[in-house]
Structures are given as structure tokens and as C-alpha cells.
Scaffold this motif. Structure first.
Motif, PDB file in Angstrom:
ATOM      1  N   ALA A 124       0.691  -1.091  -0.151  1.00 35.93           N
ATOM      2  CA  ALA A 124       0.004   0.032  -0.031  1.00 35.93           C
ATOM      3  C   ALA A 124       0.990   1.086  -0.189  1.00 35.93           C
ATOM      4  O   ALA A 124       0.662   2.137   0.629  1.00 35.93           O
ATOM      5  CB  ALA A 124      -0.933   0.036   1.212  1.00 35.93           C
ATOM      6  N   THR A 125       1.917   1.198  -0.750  1.00 32.64           N
ATOM      7  CA  THR A 125       2.770   2.408  -0.843  1.00 32.64           C
ATOM      8  C   THR A 125       2.887   2.758  -2.298  1.00 32.64           C
ATOM      9  O   THR A 125       3.082   1.876  -2.962  1.00 32.64           O
ATOM     10  CB  THR A 125       4.459   2.008  -0.411  1.00 32.64           C
ATOM     11  OG1 THR A 125       4.159   1.774   1.020  1.00 32.64           O
ATOM     12  CG2 THR A 125       5.205   3.210  -0.710  1.00 32.64           C
ATOM     13  N   ILE A 126       3.123   4.065  -2.794  1.00 35.12           N
ATOM     14  CA  ILE A 126       3.180   4.501  -4.186  1.00 35.12           C
ATOM     15  C   ILE A 126       4.348   5.411  -4.125  1.00 35.12           C
ATOM     16  O   ILE A 126       4.466   6.183  -3.286  1.00 35.12           O
ATOM     17  CB  ILE A 126       2.007   5.224  -4.551  1.00 35.12           C
ATOM     18  CG1 ILE A 126       2.267   5.560  -6.031  1.00 35.12           C
ATOM     19  CG2 ILE A 126       1.493   6.211  -3.928  1.00 35.12           C
ATOM     20  CD1 ILE A 126       0.965   5.964  -6.967  1.00 35.12           C
ATOM     21  N   ARG A 127       5.285   5.228  -5.084  1.00 34.37           N
ATOM     22  CA  ARG A 127       6.537   5.845  -5.437  1.00 34.37           C
ATOM     23  C   ARG A 127       6.853   6.060  -6.544  1.00 34.37           C
ATOM     24  O   ARG A 127       6.607   5.162  -7.472  1.00 34.37           O
ATOM     25  CB  ARG A 127       7.758   5.147  -4.605  1.00 34.37           C
ATOM     26  CG  ARG A 127       7.677   4.941  -3.033  1.00 34.37           C
ATOM     27  CD  ARG A 127       8.850   5.071  -2.335  1.00 34.37           C
ATOM     28  NE  ARG A 127       8.835   5.261  -0.926  1.00 34.37           N
ATOM     29  CZ  ARG A 127       9.151   4.045  -0.161  1.00 34.37           C
ATOM     30  NH1 ARG A 127       9.769   3.195  -0.480  1.00 34.37           N
ATOM     31  NH2 ARG A 127       8.390   4.214   1.171  1.00 34.37           N
ATOM     32  N   GLU A 128       7.364   7.110  -7.082  1.00 38.47           N
ATOM     33  CA  GLU A 128       7.836   7.478  -8.331  1.00 38.47           C
ATOM     34  C   GLU A 128       9.255   6.715  -8.582  1.00 38.47           C
ATOM     35  O   GLU A 128      10.290   7.295  -7.794  1.00 38.47           O
ATOM     36  CB  GLU A 128       7.868   8.906  -8.734  1.00 38.47           C
ATOM     37  CG  GLU A 128       8.082   9.303 -10.102  1.00 38.47           C
ATOM     38  CD  GLU A 128       7.822  10.680 -10.580  1.00 38.47           C
ATOM     39  OE1 GLU A 128       7.188  10.993 -11.401  1.00 38.47           O
ATOM     40  OE2 GLU A 128       8.333  11.731  -9.709  1.00 38.47           O
ATOM     41  N   ILE A 129       9.495   6.105  -9.482  1.00 36.93           N
ATOM     42  CA  ILE A 129      10.781   5.234  -9.415  1.00 36.93           C
ATOM     43  C   ILE A 129      11.193   5.232 -10.956  1.00 36.93           C
ATOM     44  O   ILE A 129      10.360   5.500 -11.948  1.00 36.93           O
ATOM     45  CB  ILE A 129      10.519   3.744  -8.990  1.00 36.93           C
ATOM     46  CG1 ILE A 129       9.758   3.084  -9.722  1.00 36.93           C
ATOM     47  CG2 ILE A 129      10.260   3.918  -7.410  1.00 36.93           C
ATOM     48  CD1 ILE A 129       9.822   1.525  -9.369  1.00 36.93           C
ATOM     49  N   ASP A 130      12.639   4.992 -11.118  1.00 34.19           N
ATOM     50  CA  ASP A 130      13.122   4.618 -12.737  1.00 34.19           C
ATOM     51  C   ASP A 130      12.712   3.428 -12.941  1.00 34.19           C
ATOM     52  O   ASP A 130      12.817   2.435 -12.077  1.00 34.19           O
ATOM     53  CB  ASP A 130      14.433   4.999 -12.388  1.00 34.19           C
ATOM     54  CG  ASP A 130      15.454   4.120 -11.434  1.00 34.19           C
ATOM     55  OD1 ASP A 130      16.098   3.023 -12.081  1.00 34.19           O
ATOM     56  OD2 ASP A 130      15.219   4.346 -10.140  1.00 34.19           O
ATOM     57  N   ILE A 131      12.189   3.152 -14.244  1.00 30.53           N
ATOM     58  CA  ILE A 131      12.179   1.672 -14.567  1.00 30.53           C
ATOM     59  C   ILE A 131      12.692   1.785 -16.094  1.00 30.53           C
ATOM     60  O   ILE A 131      12.134   2.076 -16.872  1.00 30.53           O
ATOM     61  CB  ILE A 131      10.501   1.396 -14.677  1.00 30.53           C
ATOM     62  CG1 ILE A 131       9.871   1.714 -13.152  1.00 30.53           C
ATOM     63  CG2 ILE A 131      10.224   0.028 -15.068  1.00 30.53           C
ATOM     64  CD1 ILE A 131       8.150   1.297 -13.441  1.00 30.53           C
ATOM     65  N   GLY A 132      13.730   1.099 -16.086  1.00 28.02           N
ATOM     66  CA  GLY A 132      14.455   1.241 -17.332  1.00 28.02           C
ATOM     67  C   GLY A 132      14.929   2.679 -17.558  1.00 28.02           C
ATOM     68  O   GLY A 132      15.201   3.132 -16.774  1.00 28.02           O
TER      69      GLY A 132
END
Length: 561
Positions: free
Chosen positions: A346-354
Motif C-alpha cells: 500500500a505504498t506508491i513511489r515514483e521510481i526509475d523503470i528502465g
């Protein structure tokens, strides 16, 4: 003698004359010929009977064969009752009463979603799309209602950025709210077309492969059709907290599963609210619910509140990466800490994906470890390709909505418009745990829920069932019996390949209250086409009842399925 031609003839596409009231059109024997031929088969005497009068007049049909009721979301106090699809006389009494109650009460007094005006969006008014689609829906008025039947005209309509990629992999597409969505994936050499039947359809084994991959390794689902609403402003938290049953005034980076309830305590929607900033929330809701949910939020937000709502559905694709290998696959293409401690449920984060930067929401609709990746549309293809490259040796498989539906029913997860409706409250749905009864300021429907809570066992309840016989297929709508007496109906059903049985969620009722004793002490059956099949009622989900797999910690990746 009349009929519904298989391919209707649209009229009035360039406008209807203002003085056209109860008028008729010129005779059109060419259009009526197929109906006349079949009428002669049914009533041979028609061949020698004089035709005294030929009536040729227009009737209003809608894109889904249901009529339209309700207050227009764009206008206040402008109510619509239209598009009765040749059922106006039969539906008049009930439709008139329902619309009158809606006007007087300011909201529907019953579940009217199948005819709710808000099930359509402005793009459904495209004249070319209407011309082609309504021709088909009229022709299906009395056609065989096959399970999972899809419409074929005016498609493809709305396409995700991955449409061509999925099509090249054998996706058989269905349509919801105009979106082309992969229902299942054909193997090499198999037709990616559904052969309709009331038993096992030709995708049965394909869905088994997809479900097994998700449970044993990893599956990727294109869920771009999810509706997405951005709610912003100084008063956004306060407004949403009153509209939502759960407490959504949480820390930045938290996700909350919640319902939006009406004054009766019934579900107007269920959705996920993600807090991106102090004054910014992203809501992800069902594909068909964008107009409905946006309207509900707007009409229940004070005009003086500093809040704006924007439909950002088209701005983002959604890729759900699910399964025990999900963490290992995603970990190969991101620098983010994906451990339970670093990225809790139940956490949302902005992350790098490729090469992309996107939101990752640790949530699941299938009951496995996973993330819903909310990706800007222009990055969707790149993220999809990167995931497949990273998951090639870890069993990553493309999966469709038929597998998704079966996986969620195996876990007992509820769905809006099926188990959750404006007439069903969280106590009856078994979701009272997702309600914050004591949060400051309360919420819409709290008083009704408190009354229901103090009334004791609900007189009806959503219960999970499995058939004891592994062969039959359930589709939904079947009768449920307890000790030989009817007590309810199946709301959702699928074949649960993980369990090896048909699995269902049903609504059962008893005036004395549906409590644990009532469920545990009864002998249940489900009536399928007149044949009763013994069924087992489950007080706890038979698959991973403690949801340990959802919160699985880091471990060794599993072999490719």
C-alpha cells in the motif's frame, strides 16, 4: 407482425425534424424482406393474408441495448429518460418511478447502474461510431446471450500504447468503455478468437497457463483502461475524506483502498486513492466508472472548496506486474529499494523503470506479490519491453482479463457493479475492515452503516463458493440454494485453475441474519441450467487465506513456469 433485423438501418443521423412527432417513414420492403420471409416460416397463412397497413417508424436504440436514465453529469437538474430500445411500454412504470425518485431525492434510490446515463462518456456520442455500433446492438436484441459475448462493430475504438504489441502475441481482445483489452492470449497456431459456448470455451487452457504463470512465476497485465482521476487543491484531503469511507488523509506516498458510499451506506464505487503530495491525490477506479465517479466527487464537494478534478485516464498506461518473481524482475531494471521495509504494501513511489520514470503502486488484484506501474503513455512501450527482457528467464507471461477475473475471484476480491452496488453496504460485502468509522468529520453513509452495524448480523451477505465437482463451468447469475431452498444468486464466477474448481462470489439472504452459524450449518447447492451441484461455502478464502503471498519478503526467484 414485426421483428428486429440482424443489421438495422440507421435513420436521423443528420438530425430529426422538429415537427417529427408520431410520424411514419416511407415503406421500405427491401429492409423488411428478411423479417417477412421469417414471418412466413412461423405463420404460413401470412402468405395469403392481405397486408392492410405497413408501419415503418423509427425507434431509439442505445450502444448497449439498455435505456438511459438520470441527471446529466454536465448539467444540474437536467434529467434524461430516453433510448428505450423498443421496451418503453414494458419499462415505463418502473423507469418513471425510478426517475421521479431520483429527481425528488437528488440521487437514485436503487441500483440503476445498468441504465445510468453516466455509463457513457462524451466520446460515445461520435456519430460515425453510433451509426455502426447501434446497427449491431439492435440486431442482438433477441440473439443468444452467450457468456462473455463481445460486440464487433465500431472497433477498435480506444487502444492502449501496447495494443499492437499484444495483438502480435496472439491477444484476443474484448471491449470495455471502448477500450480494447486483451481477454486471453492464443498459443502459436491457435486462433485468437473466442468460440462461444455455455460450457468450457476455447480459451480455457490459455487462461490456465496465464493463471499458473501468475501464481508460480510472474504475469503482466495491461490495465491501461483503468480510469484515473487527479484531485488537487488545498481542500482536496478534506473533501475526499468526507466522500471516501476509509481514511485517505494519510502520509504522502500511501495508497488506500476504499469505497465511496451513498447516504444508504451502499457502494457508489470502490477505488484506490494514492496521495502524491499534500494537496494532490491520484484516484484509480474501474474502466467504466470515470464519468460516474468524477460526477459523484464533484457533486459531493462543496462549491466553496479549493478542489479541482481532472480526468487523466489517457495520460497514463497501467502495467500490473504480479507473481512471486515480480520483485526480482522489477529489481533488475530499477534502482529503487523493493524490499518490504523499503517499499511496504500500500505504498506508491515514483521510481526509475528502465529509461522511464513512473509511479509504482504496491497493490494487487490477484492475490500475489506485485506492483501496479502507472506509466506516462509515451513510456509505456519502453517499460513493457524492459520488463519482458528482464523477466524472460523468470517465467514472465502476458496475461488477459479472463485470467485476472478468475484470479481475483479465487482470492474473494470484490468488484464494483458485481458484488459491490449502491444497494450493498460494507457489512454485507465483508469489507467493514476498509471503513474508518471514527475518523474526524465522518463520511457520507456513516449513519446508515452505524445503524446496520448495531442491528446485528446482516440479512444478506457476499459469500465465496466452490463447486465440489471440478467439471461444471459457472458464469454468474445462477441460483444458490441452502438445504434445498433458494437463498441467493451468483454475482461473479470463473473457473479457478489454482483450486481446480469453479469458484464464485454470491449474495445470499436470510431474514434471521446471515452469520457464521448460518453459513457453516447449511448445505449449499448451485443450480446450473436446472441441474443442482453441491457447493462449499467459504468463510475464509481457500487460496492463501492469510494473504502471506501478497506481503512476501525478498527471496530466491522461482524457476520459469
Amino acid at each position: 407482425m414485426g421483428g428486429f433485423e440482424p443489421e438495422a438501418k440507421p435513420w436521423g443521423m443528420n438530425g430529426i425534424p422538429d415537427d417529427f412527432e408520431f410520424a411514419l417513414l416511407a415503406d421500405d420492403w427491401g429492409q423488411f424482406e428478411i423479417l417477412m420471409q421469417n414471418a412466413l416460416v412461423r405463420v404460413p397463412q401470412l402468405e395469403t393474408t392481405e397486408v392492410r397497413k405497413f408501419y415503418n417508424g423509427p425507434e431509439s436504440f442505445t450502444p448497449d441495448n439498455n435505456f438511459i436514465l438520470g441527471e446529466a453529469p454536465e448539467l444540474r437538474n437536467f434529467y434524461v429518460g430516453a433510448g428505450f430500445n423498443s421496451m418503453g411500454i414494458a419499462s415505463a412504470g418502473g423507469a418513471g418511478r425510478a426517475l421521479a425518485e431520483w429527481i425528488v431525492n437528488g440521487a437514485p434510490t436503487m441500483d440503476l447502474w445498468p441504465v445510468d446515463i453516466r455509463r457513457f462518456a462524451s466520446f460515445n456520442n461520435n456519430p460515425r461510431w453510433l451509426h455502426d455500433r447501434v446497427k449491431e446492438t439492435l440486431g442482438l436484441h433477441y440473439a443468444m446471450p452467450w457468456p462473455n459475448r463481445e460486440l464487433h462493430t465500431a472497433r477498435p475504438f480506444r487502444r492502449s500504447p501496447l495494443y499492437d504489441r499484444l495483438a502480435s502475441k496472439g491477444a484476443c481482445f474484448g471491449s470495455k468503455m471502448g477500450w480494447e483489452r486483451a481477454n486471453w492470449f492464443a498459443e502459436a497456431g491457435q486462433r485468437s478468437e473466442t468460440d462461444y459456448a455455455f460450457g468450457r470455451q476455447n480459451w480455457h487452457e490459455a487462461v490456465k497457463r496465464e493463471m499458473n504463470a501468475t501464481r508460480q512465476a510472474a504475469g503482466i497485465f495491461d490495465q491501461t483502461s483503468f480510469a484515473k482521476l487527479l484531485v488537487q487543491g488545498r481542500d482536496a484531503a478534506k473533501a475526499l475524506n468526507r466522500i471516501c469511507a476509509a481514511d485517505v488523509d494519510v502520509g504522502i506516498g500511501r495508497s488506500v483502498y476504499t469505497g465511496m458510499l451513498n447516504e444508504r451506506g451502499g457502494y457508489e464505487s470502490d477505488l484506490t486513492v494514492m496521495r502524491l503530495a499534500a494537496d494532490r491525490f491520484l484516484i484509480v477506479t474501474g474502466s467504466a466508472q470515470a464519468v460516474h465517479d468524477a460526477d459523484w466527487i464533484r457533486r459531493n464537494t462543496s462549491p466553496d472548496a479549493h478542489v479541482t478534478l481532472t480526468d487523466v485516464t489517457s495520460a497514463y498506461a497501467v502495467l500490473a506486474l504480479m507473481g512471486p518473481n515480480a520483485r526480482n524482475i522489477l529489481g533488475r531494471i530499477t534502482s529503487a529499494d523493493l524490499s518490504n521495509a523499503g517499499f511496504p504494501f500500500a505504498t506508491i513511489r515514483e521510481i526509475d523503470i528502465g529509461y522511464a520514470t513512473a509511479y509504482a503502486n504496491r497493490m494487487t488484484y490477484v492475490g500475489e506479490l506485485g506492483w501496479e506501474l502507472i506509466v506516462p503513455s509515451e513510456f509505456a512501450v519502453g517499460v513493457y519491453e524492459a520488463l519482458h527482457q528482464a523477466g524472460r528467464d523468470l517465467g514472465l507471461v502476458d496475461c488477459g482479463y479472463y485470467a485476472l477475473e478468475a484470479l481475483r475471484i479465487e482470492k474473494g476480491f470484490r468488484a464494483w457493479s458485481r458484488e459491490l452496488t449502491p444497494d450493498i453496504n460494507p457489512h454485507e460485502a465483508g469489507l467493514a475492515f476498509a471503513v474508518s468509522f471514527d475518523k474526524p468529520g465522518g463520511f457520507i453513509g456513516r449513519e446508515a452503516l452505524m445503524r446496520a452495524k448495531h442491528a446485528g448480523a446482516p440479512v444478506r451477505r457476499i459469500v465465496q463458493f466452490t463447486l465440489d465437482d471440478p467439471e461444471p463451468m459457472l458464469w454468474g447469475g445462477e441460483l444458490i440454494l441452502r438445504d434445498g431452498k433458494p437463498v441467493g444468486e451468483v454475482r461473479s464466477a470463473a473457473y479457478g485453475h489454482t483450486l481446480g474448481l469453479s469458484v464464485a462470489l454470491g449474495l445470499i439472504e436470510d431474514r434471521g441474519g446471515v452469520d457464521r452459524e448460518f453459513i457453516a450449518s447449511g448445505s449449499f447447492e448451485i443450480d446450473l441450467a436446472g441441474e443442482r451441484h453441491p457447493a462449499t461455502a467459504h468463510l475464509k478464502c481457500p487460496y492463501d487465506p492469510k494473504s502471506e503471498r501478497v506481503r512476501a519478503d525478498a527471496g530466491e526467484p522461482r524457476a520459469a513456469a
